[in-house]
Design an enzyme around this catalytic site. Structure first.
Site, PDB file in Angstrom:
ATOM      1  N   ARG A  47       0.860  -1.145  -0.099  1.00 37.44           N
ATOM      2  CA  ARG A  47      -0.030  -0.078  -0.083  1.00 37.44           C
ATOM      3  C   ARG A  47       0.699   1.161  -0.008  1.00 37.44           C
ATOM      4  O   ARG A  47       0.711   2.192  -0.571  1.00 37.44           O
ATOM      5  CB  ARG A  47      -1.102  -0.012   1.354  1.00 37.44           C
ATOM      6  CG  ARG A  47      -1.691   1.233   1.299  1.00 37.44           C
ATOM      7  CD  ARG A  47      -2.891   1.224   2.231  1.00 37.44           C
ATOM      8  NE  ARG A  47      -2.642   0.259   3.479  1.00 37.44           N
ATOM      9  CZ  ARG A  47      -1.951   0.736   4.373  1.00 37.44           C
ATOM     10  NH1 ARG A  47      -1.448   2.027   4.496  1.00 37.44           N
ATOM     11  NH2 ARG A  47      -1.725  -0.119   5.510  1.00 37.44           N
ATOM     12  N   TYR A  99     -17.418  15.922 -14.786  1.00 32.71           N
ATOM     13  CA  TYR A  99     -18.048  14.643 -14.757  1.00 32.71           C
ATOM     14  C   TYR A  99     -18.942  14.446 -13.500  1.00 32.71           C
ATOM     15  O   TYR A  99     -18.826  14.928 -12.466  1.00 32.71           O
ATOM     16  CB  TYR A  99     -16.801  13.521 -14.522  1.00 32.71           C
ATOM     17  CG  TYR A  99     -17.325  12.389 -14.290  1.00 32.71           C
ATOM     18  CD1 TYR A  99     -18.028  11.507 -15.216  1.00 32.71           C
ATOM     19  CD2 TYR A  99     -16.809  11.381 -13.112  1.00 32.71           C
ATOM     20  CE1 TYR A  99     -18.338  10.349 -14.920  1.00 32.71           C
ATOM     21  CE2 TYR A  99     -17.167  10.155 -12.776  1.00 32.71           C
ATOM     22  CZ  TYR A  99     -18.038   9.867 -13.689  1.00 32.71           C
ATOM     23  OH  TYR A  99     -18.183   8.318 -13.532  1.00 32.71           O
ATOM     24  N   ASP A 174      -8.422  18.440 -13.741  1.00 30.88           N
ATOM     25  CA  ASP A 174      -8.639  17.155 -14.400  1.00 30.88           C
ATOM     26  C   ASP A 174      -8.210  16.993 -15.644  1.00 30.88           C
ATOM     27  O   ASP A 174      -8.958  17.861 -16.344  1.00 30.88           O
ATOM     28  CB  ASP A 174     -10.193  16.657 -13.707  1.00 30.88           C
ATOM     29  CG  ASP A 174     -10.485  15.171 -14.355  1.00 30.88           C
ATOM     30  OD1 ASP A 174      -9.770  14.852 -15.289  1.00 30.88           O
ATOM     31  OD2 ASP A 174     -11.365  14.576 -13.739  1.00 30.88           O
ATOM     32  N   LYS A 199      -9.359   6.002 -18.904  1.00 28.22           N
ATOM     33  CA  LYS A 199      -9.729   6.643 -20.276  1.00 28.22           C
ATOM     34  C   LYS A 199      -8.801   6.503 -21.285  1.00 28.22           C
ATOM     35  O   LYS A 199      -8.165   5.477 -21.543  1.00 28.22           O
ATOM     36  CB  LYS A 199     -10.272   7.972 -20.117  1.00 28.22           C
ATOM     37  CG  LYS A 199     -11.408   8.073 -18.920  1.00 28.22           C
ATOM     38  CD  LYS A 199     -12.697   7.347 -19.350  1.00 28.22           C
ATOM     39  CE  LYS A 199     -13.483   7.343 -18.218  1.00 28.22           C
ATOM     40  NZ  LYS A 199     -13.720   7.780 -16.971  1.00 28.22           N
TER      41      LYS A 199
HETATM   42  N1  PLP Z   1     -12.739  12.692 -14.513  1.00 25.61           N
HETATM   43  C1  PLP Z   1     -13.480  12.581 -15.428  1.00 25.61           C
HETATM   44  C2  PLP Z   1     -13.510  13.796 -16.303  1.00 25.61           C
HETATM   45  C3  PLP Z   1     -14.071  11.724 -15.909  1.00 25.61           C
HETATM   46  O1  PLP Z   1     -14.832  11.417 -17.184  1.00 25.61           O
HETATM   47  C4  PLP Z   1     -14.111  10.338 -15.257  1.00 25.61           C
HETATM   48  C5  PLP Z   1     -15.174   9.054 -15.533  1.00 25.61           C
HETATM   49  O2  PLP Z   1     -15.793   9.159 -16.639  1.00 25.61           O
HETATM   50  C6  PLP Z   1     -13.641  10.663 -13.748  1.00 25.61           C
HETATM   51  C7  PLP Z   1     -12.928  11.413 -13.709  1.00 25.61           C
HETATM   52  C8  PLP Z   1     -13.781   9.222 -12.782  1.00 25.61           C
HETATM   53  O3  PLP Z   1     -12.955   8.285 -13.215  1.00 25.61           O
HETATM   54  P1  PLP Z   1     -13.189   6.911 -12.965  1.00 25.61           P
HETATM   55  O4  PLP Z   1     -14.172   6.591 -13.667  1.00 25.61           O
HETATM   56  O5  PLP Z   1     -11.776   6.135 -13.473  1.00 25.61           O
HETATM   57  O6  PLP Z   1     -13.252   6.788 -11.426  1.00 25.61           O
END
Ligand code: PLP
Length: 400
Positions: A47, A99, A174, A199
């Protein structure tokens, strides 16, 4: 120093083995032996650190030009860790187009833990500044996505970071939709970069993963504590999947962007489409990307169908595109944000943001662009036929 595309392939060795293996080993070990009780081994418990995860963490820090990277079991786990470095009562300014899962984490989880969120349109710098300033108590952080989701507005990382730093706010970005191939937000002034590595970075829809990169030692220290104590670390096999995905990031994105531009062109000329959201469209769009320091438009676009057209008929009749959430992978996906990725946002609020019930999001893959366009064309033809049938029914008197 190796250039970006070479860094994608090779990363930085963690100097853990002398076998000559060209790929870093996957260490399926949760614990590592001490040579004696006085030893302070480099790895002791997985961890806290694992060589396979560390390879990926070093690599993302290198690609994002940060001081240290952290790999998490999902994008949301990375976001959770990055917001957990704040204390109850701290005010955080958040972009309004984010998101849905992040929206829910903020409003349904962190709200309960005493963080105060102020939602703003990050395209409106004056509104952002007012929110950062607050009523005498400046915000502690500014959080936004580089391209907004799902409307693909291009946020100006340099301008937003400069504003936030006037108030000593930490800038958390992000960068999932843009990736370090197209923009490195830390170079533009951001302090922490986050990714849903699920992604583009992993790129094959076969792993759920999150990454965070700190731009300073101080933030790295706080993020490491959050990663280790919250414990949502990325396991070794998944760390290796993301590493393998990264090797082809540039090749995949080049093709995805080419295909997305073709699809955007098709949609723009389609009478059943009322608007197309794709960054970099037209001369003005291209200039906007350049001005904001983004090297490409990415592989995601969204569009609204014209009044009366049923978006479900299009979505339910696609065969090359799969009807699925997520994006950035080799295969093309289509989805209805109001029912799928953004269902957590209350309808009224969603409509105010411009995420209508008619908005379709496409995540473009690396298939042949002709197949993607043909797939859309036949689905649109069915939607058009349904529209015609309905209007014919309405105009024919019903005889009994
Ligand atoms: N940030 C963005 C822009 C996303 O599109 C997503 C998921 O679609 C996330 C964060 C969350 O990521 P995860 O699904 O890997 O937890």
């Amino acid at each position: 120093m190796a250039r970006f595309n070479t860094q994608l392939v090779h990363g930085i060795a963690v100097e853990d083995n002398a076998t000559g293996a060209v790929n870093p080993p996957i260490y399926n070990s949760s614990t590592f032996a001490f040579s004696s009780v006085d030893d302070i081994p480099r790895w002791d418990y997985a961890r806290s650190g694992n060589p396979t995860r560390e390879f990926l963490e070093r690599q993302i820090a290198q690609l994002e030009h940060g001081v240290r990277g952290f790999a998490f079991s999902s994008g949301l786990a990375a976001i959770h860790a990055s917001l957990s470095i704040f204390a109850p009562g701290d005010r955080i300014v958040v972009g309004d187009n984010i998101y849905g899962g992040t929206y829910s984490q903020i409003h349904e989880f962190f709200d309960r833990w005493g963080l105060k969120f102020e939602v703003v349109d990050t395209q409106d710098l004056a509104a952002v500044e007012a929110a950062l300033r607050g009523n005498g108590v400046p915000a502690k952080a500014l959080y936004f996505e580089t391209f907004t989701n799902p409307l693909l507005q291009v946020n100006d990382v340099a301008a937003l970071s400069e504003l936030a730093h006037r108030y000593n706010a930490v800038v958390i970005v992000d960068n999932t939709f843009v990736t370090p191939y197209l923009q490195q937000p830390l170079d533009l002034g951001a302090d922490v970069v986050l990714h849903s590595a699920t992604k583009y970075l992993a790129g094959h829809s076969d792993v759920v993963a999150g990454l965070a990169v700190a731009g300073s030692d101080e933030l790295a220290h706080r993020l490491y504590f959050a990663q280790n104590r919250l414990g949502g670390v990325l396991p070794p096999a998944e760390s290796d999947s993301v590493r393998k995905g990264l090797q082809t990031l540039a090749l995949r994105l080049d093709r995805q962007q080419e295909n997305a531009a073709r699809v955007a062109e098709f949609l723009q000329e389609n009478p059943l489409v009322s608007s197309v959201h794709y960054p970099g469209t037209g001369i003005r769009g291209k200039q906007e990307l350049t001005d904001k320091g983004v090297k490409g438009a990415g592989g995601v676009l969204a569009f609204e169908v014209a009044k009366g057209v049923n978006p479900s008929v299009i979505l339910n009749n696609l065969h090359v595109f799969r009807l699925a959430v997520s994006l950035g992978a080799v295969e093309s996906l289509a989805e209805l944000p109001c029912r799928m990725t953004h269902f957590e946002i209350p309808r009224e609020e969603r409509l105010k943001l411009g995420i209508t019930d008619e908005l379709i999001r496409l995540a473009i893959g690396i298939e042949d662009a002709d197949d993607l366009v043909e797939d859309l064309r036949q689905a649109f033809a069915l939607a058009d036929k349904e529209l015609e049938d309905e209007s014919a029914e309405r105009s024919v008197p019903v005889l009994r």
